[in-house]
Write an enzyme that holds these catalytic residues in place. Structure first.
Site, PDB file in Angstrom:
ATOM      1  N   PRO A   2       1.048  -1.305  -0.007  1.00  0.00           N
ATOM      2  CA  PRO A   2       0.122   0.096   0.014  1.00  0.00           C
ATOM      3  C   PRO A   2       0.923   1.281   0.170  1.00  0.00           C
ATOM      4  CG  PRO A   2      -0.067  -1.202   2.124  1.00  0.00           C
ATOM      5  CD  PRO A   2       0.641  -2.076   1.292  1.00  0.00           C
ATOM      6  N   GLU A   3       0.804   1.995  -0.998  1.00  0.00           N
ATOM      7  CA  GLU A   3       1.372   3.268  -1.167  1.00  0.00           C
ATOM      8  C   GLU A   3       0.627   4.415  -0.602  1.00  0.00           C
ATOM      9  OE1 GLU A   3       4.562   4.008  -1.607  1.00  0.00           O
ATOM     10  OE2 GLU A   3       5.155   1.772  -2.626  1.00  0.00           O
TER      11      GLU A   3
END
Ligand SMILES: [Zn+2]
Length: 271
Positions: A2-3
């Protein structure tokens, strides 16, 4: 992994269900993830109201009356809102039971995530040295150009440094540099003011578009039983080495920079 856009999308998705809610139960099913989960956290959280859910870099900050719960999703973590009678899945390590009857669960198979408690988030060791938010007003061309003064490091490495700016992960760094027509290896000390402005605009646009596309992908958060399917985006250069550039048809090239895969158009992004 997850960014920043995924974390922001998750934050926006859970806010309507979690903000203003009292925590009526908390379960810690593992002693530690990346770091130990504070002992007694379930007692600390009990009967506290979640006043606000903020984000700093890729940390989610659940502001309560007596302190802040810090969550990080690490490499593989995700949050889901389920009914409390849903049997916990493998790797469901932590959960909050809310007064509205929903249960917020953290699943993290690789356990690089974090569940921490702090009474002073601003001075927390994980947060205090972070650079500005890329979508915030502090992140400007003047700021970047000041930080780059007398330095010669490659531009891509520079914008991926969380002390310079947070949340510009590898994919977004590649895409933003392409959009700004800047070579990833340009020494930062040589970049002109107009190019800094162009780069700041490109980073903001790339991240904002990703957040926007995420909002449609993760529409119904409550249904997520399995993995949330982190959004697929239209990528112009990342993962496209050897294919023609969408602007000029030159074949995109791949190099390693700071141990990260770097793809660029040798014509549009000439040094
Ligand atoms: Zn090109």
């Amino acid at each position: 992994m997850p960014e920043l856009p995924e974390v922001e999308t998750i934050r926006r998705s859970i806010i309507p269900h979690c903000e203003g809610q009292m925590i009526v139960g908390a379960s810690v099913r593992r002693e530690s993830l990346r770091w130990p989960i504070p002992a007694q956290l379930n007692h600390i959280l009990l009967r506290l109201k979640i006043k606000q859910i903020q984000r700093r870099a890729k940390y989610l900050l659940f502001d309560c009356e007596t302190g802040t719960l810090l969550l990080h999703l690490g490499m593989s973590g995700y949050l889901k809102l389920v009914s409390p009678d849903t049997v916990p899945a493998k790797h469901d390590h932590f959960e909050l039971l809310l007064e509205n009857g929903l249960c917020l669960r953290l699943n993290d198979s690789r356990r690089f995530g974090a569940v921490l408690w702090t009474t002073d988030p601003a001075s927390h060791p994980l947060l205090k040295n972070l650079g500005p938010e890329p979508l915030g007003q502090e992140f400007t061309a003047e700021y970047l150009s000041n930080r780059a003064k007398n330095r010669q490091m490659p531009l891509k490495t520079f914008i991926m440094d969380s002390k310079v700016v947070v949340g510009v992960g590898n994919i977004y760094a590649n895409e933003a540099l392409f959009r700004a027509r800047l070579h990833p290896n340009t020494p930062v000390g040589k970049i002109k003011p107009a190019a800094w402005r162009n780069l700041v605009d490109s980073i903001k646009l790339t991240l904002a578009q990703a957040i926007e596309s995420g909002g449609t992908t993760l529409k119904d958060f409550r249904d997520s039983q399995g993995k949330p399917g982190y959004f697929q985006q239209v990528l112009m250069v990342y993962g496209q080495a050897g294919r023609p550039c969408c602007q000029c048809q030159t074949l995109l090239e791949e190099i390693r920079l700071g141990q990260r895969t770097t793809v660029f158009c040798p014509k549009c992004q000439s040094l």
